[in-house]
Design an enzyme around this catalytic site. Structure first.
Site, PDB file in Angstrom:
ATOM      1  N   ASP A 118      -2.547   3.065  12.316  1.00  0.00           N
ATOM      2  CA  ASP A 118      -2.834   1.693  12.729  1.00  0.00           C
ATOM      3  C   ASP A 118      -1.550   1.107  13.301  1.00  0.00           C
ATOM      4  O   ASP A 118      -0.452   1.572  12.980  1.00  0.00           O
ATOM      5  CB  ASP A 118      -3.305   0.889  11.511  1.00  0.00           C
ATOM      6  CG  ASP A 118      -3.543  -0.569  11.843  1.00  0.00           C
ATOM      7  OD1 ASP A 118      -4.215  -0.838  12.844  1.00  0.00           O
ATOM      8  OD2 ASP A 118      -3.044  -1.430  11.097  1.00  0.00           O
ATOM      9  N   THR A 153      -0.535  -2.659  13.651  1.00  0.00           N
ATOM     10  CA  THR A 153       0.037  -3.800  12.947  1.00  0.00           C
ATOM     11  C   THR A 153       0.267  -3.485  11.471  1.00  0.00           C
ATOM     12  O   THR A 153      -0.655  -3.139  10.750  1.00  0.00           O
ATOM     13  CB  THR A 153      -0.876  -5.037  13.074  1.00  0.00           C
ATOM     14  OG1 THR A 153      -1.125  -5.291  14.448  1.00  0.00           O
ATOM     15  CG2 THR A 153      -0.223  -6.256  12.433  1.00  0.00           C
ATOM     16  N   ASP A 162      -3.162  -0.510   6.811  1.00  0.00           N
ATOM     17  CA  ASP A 162      -2.812  -1.457   5.748  1.00  0.00           C
ATOM     18  C   ASP A 162      -3.806  -2.587   5.547  1.00  0.00           C
ATOM     19  O   ASP A 162      -3.664  -3.386   4.629  1.00  0.00           O
ATOM     20  CB  ASP A 162      -1.438  -2.083   6.047  1.00  0.00           C
ATOM     21  CG  ASP A 162      -1.494  -3.050   7.228  1.00  0.00           C
ATOM     22  OD1 ASP A 162      -2.199  -2.732   8.211  1.00  0.00           O
ATOM     23  OD2 ASP A 162      -0.851  -4.104   7.160  1.00  0.00           O
TER      24      ASP A 162
END
Length: 375
Positions: free
Chosen positions: A62, A64, A263
C-alpha cells in the site's frame, strides 16, 4: 526378530527407530525464528507464517503509511466560488473531525494550525475507498472522489476536470469539497516517501523477490511519481478496497505467492487474501493488525526484506535438521539390525542426535541478515 531371532537386535531397532530429532527439527527452528523476529519488532502470529514468508515471490505494498510516512499535509486550498479558503477548510475539517484516515487527520491538523474554528459534524458517515459525508452547520458536506460527489448530486462542470488534473499532474492528492449540490473547492495534499523505502525495495530484490508492486487509491500521477522515486516494478492507482482484493487474487491465479503490506481499514480484505499479510504497526488500524498474519510493531518497511531473509534461513535450517536426523536414524537402524550396536549405544545415539538439531536451530535466535542493523 522374525528375520534374526535376536531379541537384542529387535530392542535396539525399537529404541533407535523413533526419530526424536526429526520431531524437533521444525518446531525448534520455527520458535527460534519467531523469537528473533520479535526481538526486532516483528510479531509473527503462527509458526506456519514464518515458513510461508520465505516462499513469496511478489510483494505488494500500500502507498499511504507503508511506502510513505502516512502523514500527508495540506499544501493548497483552492476556492472555486464565493466561499473563502478559510471557510472551505473549516467545513472540510469539521466534516473530517472524527475520521481516522490520514487524509482526514491532515485536513483537521491544517485547520488547527491556522486556528480555524471547527464545528460539530452531524450524520457523519465514512464511505471506505470513496470519502466521507456529514452535516456541518446545516449544510451537507461531501469530501472524496469525483464519482462520490457526482453520485451525491454535486454539480461537476467540465472546467473542474482540467483544474483537478492540473493539480494531480503536480503530484498532489486532490480532495474535492462539495457543499450541498455545489463543488466549492479542492484541497491538495502531499505525502512524503519514507527515506528507507527505496533501499527496502532494493533489498527485496536482493533476497529474490521477482516483483515489487504498489497498490493505492491515490490518483495516477501521484502514484507514478512515487513509483519512479522508489524504483517499483509496477503500480496500480485509483484502486478501491475490493479492487485491491482482486489484484491480489489475480496475482495468485498467475501462480505467484504474494505478500501484501498495508495499514488501513481499506487494506483488510487484501491482507486477509494474501498468502502473507503484513500490518504496519504504529500507523496501522486495529482492523489491519487483527487481519494480518504478521505485524510490524514499528513503521519500519526495511524489516520486510529482513523477515523474508530470516524465513528463508529458517527453511534452510529445517531442511538441514531433517536431513541430519533422518541420516542418523537410518544409520542407527542399519547398525542395530546387523547387531553392530546394542540397546544402550542405540539409546545414547537416539538421545544425543537431538543435541545438534537443537544447537542448529538455536543459531536462529541471534541470526542477523546482511542488511540488518545491530540491535
Amino acid at each position: 526378530y522374525i528375520l534374526t531371532g535376536d531379541i537384542l537386535r529387535s530392542i535396539t531397532v525399537l529404541v533407535v527407530v523413533c526419530p526424536c530429532a526429526l520431531v524437533l527439527a521444525t518446531p525448534t527452528a520455527v520458535v527460534a525464528a519467531i523469537g528473533n523476529a520479535a526481538k526486532h519488532g516483528i510479531l509473527v502470529k503462527a509458526g506456519s507464517s514464518i515458513e510461508n514468508v520465505g516462499k513469496v515471490d511478489v510483494v505488494a505494498l500500500d502507498k499511504t503509511g507503508t511506502l510513505t510516512i502516512g502523514k500527508p499535509s495540506v499544501q493548497k486550498v483552492i476556492s472555486l466560488n464565493e466561499k473563502s479558503r478559510g471557510e472551505i477548510l473549516s467545513l472540510a475539517a469539521s466534516a473530517e473531525r472524527f475520521s481516522e484516515h490520514p487524509i482526514g487527520r491532515a485536513i483537521v491538523q491544517a485547520s488547527e494550525k491556522e486556528s480555524i474554528p471547527l464545528h460539530e459534524p452531524k450524520d457523519f458517515e465514512v464511505l471506505p475507498g470513496f470519502g466521507v459525508k456529514a452535516s456541518v452547520e446545516g449544510e451537507q458536506i461531501i469530501l472524496g472522489t469525483q464519482n462520490l460527489l457526482v453520485e451525491q448530486g454535486v454539480v461537476w462542470e467540465a472546467t473542474h476536470n482540467s483544474q483537478l488534473e492540473a493539480l494531480e499532474r503536480e503530484g498532489y492528492t486532490v480532495i474535492p469539497v462539495g457543499v450541498g449540490k455545489k463543488l466549492e473547492g479542492f484541497i491538495a495534499l502531499q505525502d512524503t516517501p519514507r527515506e528507507e523505502a527505496r533501499k527496502a525495495i532494493a533489498d527485496l530484490k536482493k533476497v529474490g523477490i521477482r516483483e515489487v508492486i504498489m497498490i493505492t487509491g491515490d490518483n495516477l500521477f501521484a502514484a507514478e511519481k512515487i513509483a519512479a522515486q522508489l524504483g517499483l516494478d509496477r503500480y496500480f492507482a485509483q484502486v478501491l478496497p475490493q479492487d485491491k482484493l482482486k489484484i491480489i487474487r489475480d496475482l495468485q491465479a498467475e501462480g505467484h505467492r504474494v505478500l501484501f503490506a498495508g495499514d488501513g481499514v481499506n487494506d483488510a480484505p487484501a491482507l486477509a487474501a494474501a498468502d502473507i499479510g503484513v500490518a504496519m504497526g504504529m500507523s496501522g488500524t486495529d482492523v489491519a493488525l487483527e487481519t494480518a498474519q504478521v505485524g510490524l510493531m514499528s513503521d519500519e518497511i526495511e524489516r520486510l526484506p529482513q523477515l523474508i531473509h530470516l524465513s528463508r534461513k529458517t527453511l534452510k535450517v529445517i531442511r538441514a535438521n531433517v536431513i541430519f536426523s533422518m541420516s542418523v536414524n537410518v544409520l542407527s537402524v542399519f547398525l542395530g539390525s546387523f547387531g553392530i550396536i546394542g540397546p544402550v549405544i542405540g539409546a545414547l545415539i537416539h538421545e544425543s542426535s537431538s543435541v545438534p538439531v537443537l544447537a542448529n536451530s538455536a543459531r536462529l535466535v541471534g541470526y542477523k541478515t546482511g542488511n540488518e542493523q545491530a540491535v
